[in-house]
Design an enzyme around this catalytic site. Structure first.
Site, PDB file in Angstrom:
ATOM      1  N   LYS A  89      -3.012 -15.759  -5.706  1.00 13.80           N
ATOM      2  CA  LYS A  89      -2.833 -16.951  -6.546  1.00 13.80           C
ATOM      3  C   LYS A  89      -1.456 -17.574  -6.338  1.00 13.80           C
ATOM      4  CE  LYS A  89      -3.453 -14.586 -10.330  1.00 13.80           C
ATOM      5  NZ  LYS A  89      -3.660 -13.301  -9.708  1.00 13.80           N
TER       6      LYS A  89
ATOM      7  N   GLU B 271       6.130 -13.607 -14.730  1.00 16.30           N
ATOM      8  CA  GLU B 271       6.184 -13.113 -13.352  1.00 16.30           C
ATOM      9  C   GLU B 271       7.207 -11.994 -13.232  1.00 16.30           C
ATOM     10  OE1 GLU B 271       4.342 -14.329 -10.388  1.00 16.30           O
ATOM     11  OE2 GLU B 271       3.253 -14.584 -12.252  1.00 16.30           O
ATOM     12  N   ARG B 272       7.080 -11.230 -12.156  1.00 11.41           N
ATOM     13  CA  ARG B 272       8.097 -10.206 -11.889  1.00 11.41           C
ATOM     14  C   ARG B 272       9.386 -10.907 -11.468  1.00 11.41           C
ATOM     15  NH1 ARG B 272       3.618  -9.864  -9.161  1.00 11.41           N
ATOM     16  NH2 ARG B 272       2.081  -8.299  -9.754  1.00 11.41           N
TER      17      ARG B 272
HETATM   18  N1  LIG Z   1      -2.039 -17.551   2.618  1.00 10.99           N
HETATM   19  C1  LIG Z   1      -1.729 -16.256   2.801  1.00 10.99           C
HETATM   20  N2  LIG Z   1      -1.468 -15.791   4.038  1.00 10.99           N
HETATM   21  C2  LIG Z   1      -1.173 -14.501   4.257  1.00 10.99           C
HETATM   22  N3  LIG Z   1      -1.100 -13.566   3.283  1.00 10.99           N
HETATM   23  C3  LIG Z   1      -1.330 -13.941   2.027  1.00 10.99           C
HETATM   24  C4  LIG Z   1      -1.667 -15.306   1.704  1.00 10.99           C
HETATM   25  N4  LIG Z   1      -1.868 -15.391   0.376  1.00 10.99           N
HETATM   26  C5  LIG Z   1      -1.670 -14.136  -0.118  1.00 10.99           C
HETATM   27  N5  LIG Z   1      -1.354 -13.266   0.856  1.00 10.99           N
HETATM   28  C6  LIG Z   1      -1.099 -11.819   0.701  1.00 10.99           C
HETATM   29  O1  LIG Z   1      -1.597 -11.389  -0.577  1.00 10.99           O
HETATM   30  C7  LIG Z   1      -0.557 -10.746  -1.323  1.00 10.99           C
HETATM   31  C8  LIG Z   1      -0.684 -11.066  -2.783  1.00 10.99           C
HETATM   32  O2  LIG Z   1      -0.529 -12.451  -2.981  1.00 10.99           O
HETATM   33  P1  LIG Z   1       0.019 -13.087  -4.338  1.00 10.99           P
HETATM   34  O3  LIG Z   1       1.258 -12.441  -4.789  1.00 10.99           O
HETATM   35  O4  LIG Z   1       0.027 -14.556  -4.097  1.00 10.99           O
HETATM   36  O5  LIG Z   1      -1.177 -12.674  -5.306  1.00 10.99           O
HETATM   37  P2  LIG Z   1      -1.320 -12.961  -6.870  1.00 10.99           P
HETATM   38  O6  LIG Z   1      -2.783 -13.206  -7.074  1.00 10.99           O
HETATM   39  O7  LIG Z   1      -0.381 -14.003  -7.303  1.00 10.99           O
HETATM   40  O8  LIG Z   1      -0.915 -11.549  -7.455  1.00 10.99           O
HETATM   41  P3  LIG Z   1      -0.527 -11.189  -8.988  1.00 10.99           P
HETATM   42  O9  LIG Z   1      -1.827 -11.169  -9.732  1.00 10.99           O
HETATM   43  O10 LIG Z   1       0.046  -9.828  -8.848  1.00 10.99           O
HETATM   44  O11 LIG Z   1       0.426 -12.219  -9.469  1.00 10.99           O
HETATM   45  C9  LIG Z   1       0.742 -11.271  -0.700  1.00 10.99           C
HETATM   46  O12 LIG Z   1       1.761 -10.335  -0.817  1.00 10.99           O
HETATM   47  C10 LIG Z   1       0.359 -11.500   0.732  1.00 10.99           C
HETATM   48  O13 LIG Z   1       0.493 -10.300   1.459  1.00 10.99           O
HETATM   49 MG   LIG Z   2       1.173 -13.936  -8.765  1.00  7.15          MG
END
Ligand SMILES: Nc1ncnc2c1ncn2[C@@H]1O[C@H](COP(=O)(O)OP(=O)(O)OP(=O)(O)O)[C@@H](O)[C@H]1O
Ligand SMILES: [Mg+2]
Length: 465
Positions: free
Chosen positions: A192, A215-216
């Site tokens: 996300k 967020e962290r």
């Molecule tokens: N477009 C992308 N290209 C490559 N890797 C990606 C991409 N989007 C996400 N990732 C990978 O997925 C991991 C998690 O992504 P992100 O932190 O955006 O998730 P999140 O859904 O925000 O997590 P949380 O729920 O913990 O906040 C990233 O560390 C990265 O390794």
């Molecule tokens: Mg996140």
């Protein structure tokens, strides 16, 4: 009035307290005169880890007023969250450890923010104080009061001005318009925040307001410095309340971000408001409301959570005629990948579109892991040309055939030559998926349909119709 609570950090002595008491008495008679910062005083009567009670403010306090407590060990600020004849209940912005029984508490009135053009490029906390170790940003021309003014429905401009985000999968399947409100729904760690940061780099906006809620702390710098980057930060204001901050700060941050966005909108700007995440905001609302005695109704969430969410989100959207717009893109954490979580459900109903990220797509390494079949933009029809719309319907149809037959094909039960549509899907869908894959460091796509056509040139063309 922008209360800088830290300035009130005098070291109170018994003599100091007497003076404060005298001041308190003196100011009791001049309620309502906002030339006086301290209008009313009370005393702490109860302290708990999440709240404290104050007597003497019931007659004058209003929900949402800020108060400051001058304790023997320091100063504590908070917000009034319940008022009764016995006293008011305050949710503190910091921990309550500094606050003791009988200590004086003063009502500072509602939080007044005065955003100005120089707020761009800055990182502030939920109370508008600098969080980037720089001096306080210069105040703008007028303080914005705490009661949100949602533009009247009939005076709002209509949403019909499409823009490109530069993220291919979004621009093809769920294209957006200025003033739209879009949610990005996914479980934890699916992608996300990364997708939000790619969207925050869209060229189509004059100002970007980024609210990072819960967020962290580590991620905040990475998000702002690496993904947004110095160039985009010049037109951005970030409002940050990290996961270790009090529920009250996390609850306040989206409102502060929205007020900053409203200021720029009213100047005529096209504003993008990024909120990561609305779920953590809902958690903060829940924490504060339960602490204030509200009973939980849906999976631990009190009813007020479900009135606060639309109240906040309705403030985004197009402004009145002659003003700009606020396009809001927010992430929704779906607990345990349960897309019927009450907050996800409530938010989905308010928004003008949702993009669903699938863990299984991320596991295949296809980023951004958007599931185009589960995602919709309610304003897509205003953004697509008739040809593009026909093409997208055809693409969706192909993706659906490909995904529906995935198991059959894995079992080896697929035979080419029987179903021409399926044959075309099997040939072209992997190419489509490849064309939609985009890393945050990849350049933004100016024409996603052309990019897709280039990719497909190796195979058969995708015919519209
Ligand atoms: N477009 C992308 N290209 C490559 N890797 C990606 C991409 N989007 C996400 N990732 C990978 O997925 C991991 C998690 O992504 P992100 O932190 O955006 O998730 P999140 O859904 O925000 O997590 P949380 O729920 O913990 O906040 C990233 O560390 C990265 O390794
Ligand atoms: Mg996140």
């Amino acid at each position: 009035m922008n209360p800088d609570m830290t300035q009130a950090n005098a070291s109170p002595t018994p003599a100091g307290e007497t003076v404060l008491s005298a001041l308190e008495q003196a100011y009791r008679g001049i309620a309502g005169d906002d030339r006086f910062v301290v209008s009313h005083g009370g005393r702490v009567t109860e302290v708990s880890p999440t709240h404290y009670s104050v007597s003497g403010l019931s007659q004058t306090a209003r929900l949402g007023d800020l108060v400051s407590c001058r304790g023997r060990r320091g100063t504590g600020a908070g917000e009034v969250v319940r008022i009764s004849a016995e006293g008011v209940l305050v949710a503190p912005f910091e921990k309550t450890g500094e606050i003791g029984m009988g200590e004086p508490v003063f009502n500072r009135g509602p939080l007044g923010l005065a955003p100005g053009p120089s707020w761009r490029g800055r990182v502030i906390d939920a109370l508008g104080r600098p969080a980037d170790a720089k001096p306080a940003p210069a105040k703008g021309p007028a303080a914005i009061g705490s009661s949100p003014v949602t533009p009247p429905a009939m005076q709002r401009q209509r949403v019909c001005d499409p823009f490109r985000t530069g993220v291919r999968v979004i621009d093809i399947f769920t294209p957006l318009c200025h003033g739209q409100r879009l949610g990005i729904f996914a479980g934890s760690g699916v992608g996300k925040s990364t997708l939000l940061s790619m969207l925050a780099n869209a060229d189509a906006f004059d100002t970007v307001v980024i609210a990072l809620v819960g967020e962290r702390g580590r991620e905040v710098r990475e998000f702002l410095e690496d993904t947004i980057g110095a160039e985009s930060m010049k037109k951005s204001v970030a409002v940050v309340a990290t996961s270790d901050e009090s529920a009250m700060m996390r609850r306040r941050a989206p409102d502060t971000a929205m007020r900053v966005a409203e200021y720029f909108r009213d100047r005529g700007d096209k504003v993008l408001l990024i909120l990561d995440s609305i779920t953590r905001f809902a958690h903060a609302l829940r924490e504060v409301a339960i602490g204030a005695g509200e009973p939980p109704v849906a999976r631990g969430y009190p009813a007020s959570v479900f009135t606060e969410l639309p109240r906040l989100l309705e403030r985004a959207g197009p402004g009145e005629t002659g003003r700009g717009s606020i396009t809001a893109i927010l992430s929704v954490l779906v607990d345990g990948d349960d897309h019927n979580d009450p907050v996800a459900d409530a938010v989905r109903g308010i928004l003008d579109g949702h993009v669903v990220l699938d863990r299984s797509i991320a596991e295949q390494g296809r980023y951004p892991p958007v599931n185009p079949l589960a995602s919709i933009s309610r304003l897509a029809d205003r953004a697509w040309s008739p040809d593009q719309k026909r093409l997208v319907l055809r693409l969706r149809n192909m993706l659906a055939r490909f995904e529906d037959t995935r198991d059959i094909r894995l079992l080896g039960a697929y035979q080419a030559g029987i179903d021409p549509d399926l044959d075309q899907a099997v040939r072209q869908v992997p190419l489509i998926y490849e064309a939609l894959t985009q890393a945050p460091s990849d350049p933004a796509s100016a024409d996603p349909f052309a990019d897709l056509a280039i990719k497909l040139r190796a195979g058969e063309p995708v015919h519209a119709g």
